[in-house]
Design a protein around this motif. Sequence first.
Motif, short mmCIF file in Angstrom:
data_model
loop_
_atom_site.label_atom_id
_atom_site.label_comp_id
_atom_site.label_asym_id
_atom_site.label_seq_id
_atom_site.Cartn_x
_atom_site.Cartn_y
_atom_site.Cartn_z
N CYS A 1 0.82 -1.22 0.00
CA CYS A 1 0.00 0.00 0.00
C CYS A 1 0.85 1.27 0.00
O CYS A 1 0.36 2.35 -0.36
CB CYS A 1 -0.93 0.01 1.21
SG CYS A 1 -2.25 -1.23 1.13
N CYS A 2 2.11 1.14 0.41
CA CYS A 2 3.02 2.29 0.39
C CYS A 2 3.70 2.46 -0.97
O CYS A 2 4.32 3.50 -1.22
CB CYS A 2 4.10 2.13 1.47
SG CYS A 2 3.46 2.08 3.15
N LEU B 1 -0.87 -1.20 8.61
CA LEU B 1 -1.11 -0.08 7.70
C LEU B 1 -1.11 1.24 8.46
O LEU B 1 -0.57 2.24 7.99
CB LEU B 1 -2.43 -0.27 6.96
CG LEU B 1 -2.80 0.81 5.95
CD1 LEU B 1 -1.76 0.89 4.83
CD2 LEU B 1 -4.18 0.56 5.35
N ASN C 1 -5.22 6.78 -1.98
CA ASN C 1 -4.68 5.43 -2.08
C ASN C 1 -5.84 4.44 -2.24
O ASN C 1 -6.40 3.95 -1.26
CB ASN C 1 -3.86 5.11 -0.83
CG ASN C 1 -3.01 3.87 -1.00
OD1 ASN C 1 -3.44 2.87 -1.55
ND2 ASN C 1 -1.78 3.93 -0.51
N LEU D 1 -5.94 1.40 -3.35
CA LEU D 1 -5.69 0.03 -2.91
C LEU D 1 -5.96 -0.12 -1.42
O LEU D 1 -6.68 -1.04 -0.99
CB LEU D 1 -4.25 -0.37 -3.23
CG LEU D 1 -3.85 -1.79 -2.83
CD1 LEU D 1 -4.61 -2.82 -3.66
CD2 LEU D 1 -2.34 -2.00 -2.98
N ALA D 2 -5.40 0.77 -0.62
CA ALA D 2 -5.60 0.70 0.83
C ALA D 2 -7.07 0.90 1.19
O ALA D 2 -7.61 0.20 2.06
CB ALA D 2 -4.74 1.76 1.52
N GLU E 1 -0.66 7.51 -4.61
CA GLU E 1 -1.58 7.99 -3.57
C GLU E 1 -2.28 9.28 -3.97
O GLU E 1 -2.80 10.00 -3.11
CB GLU E 1 -0.82 8.17 -2.25
CG GLU E 1 -0.19 6.88 -1.76
CD GLU E 1 0.35 6.99 -0.34
OE1 GLU E 1 -0.29 7.66 0.49
OE2 GLU E 1 1.41 6.40 -0.07
#
Length: 262
Positions: free
Chosen positions: A155-156, A206, A164, A166-167, A160
């Motif tokens: 996720c990093c 996270l 973000n 995905l997160a 973003e």
Amino acid sequence: SFRDALACHLYMIFSAQSALESEVKHADKVSSRGRSSKSKNNDTRLEETVSAEAREGCAAAMLVAATTMGQCKSRLWKRAVPDEDIVALPCRVAYQMLENSNGVFARKASSGDAALQMIAATVDSTPCLMNTIIAALVDLLHSCEHMAPLVAELCCLVGEEPNNCLAHELLREIGRMDTQAYSISGNDTNGKASGIKNVAPFISELAAVRPRIVLANISIILPHLDSEPYNLRSSIIHAIGHIIVENVKEEKEKSKSETSLN
């Protein structure tokens, strides 16, 4: 055409890498049988060396393919609409690589970093595969206890801006998770309890690296504080702690900057 040639080569690399990862997955069963002679031990070491080199080479090729397909969409595909079956190949093998990345040495041997980069490149370049990727990652989180920090790291790596995705989608899936099947009696016949136990650490992992993202989606996961699984409730509390620490840190930095200006 060059597209057919690309697809042919990618399927070939995918098949080779998939076979290698499957062999590694079952390596414990093979090694438990033991070896009776020194020559067999030498043969085994040679096979492992060749296998490691092949895995590393396939992983590097797949990473280049994933990155290139993302950067050259307009040249590769008609009207820049990607062939999802081909674009998804690096991700499909990356899931197997991550499944085998249990521990520091296993992660290095499985090229876990390359696997994360493959998925991140695909997420950023091919939004139409997001649902498929989310489903695969959630399944891995349920199945493998070592996946939570890896997915948090993933996720990093993704873009973003503006947010973000995905997160956010992963947290939304966790928010939808059915915890009613959790059994404190230990009768986990369908694996749901162990799956929840494996998924739960992702929230705190996270929050440790992206507390603002968890804060923005906190309303999605807070209802789980009323659920039965202790691991899930504990992870949410830890996540809130990370958010508070980050907020305090930002407030201190803000006050310092204001003091220096005055």
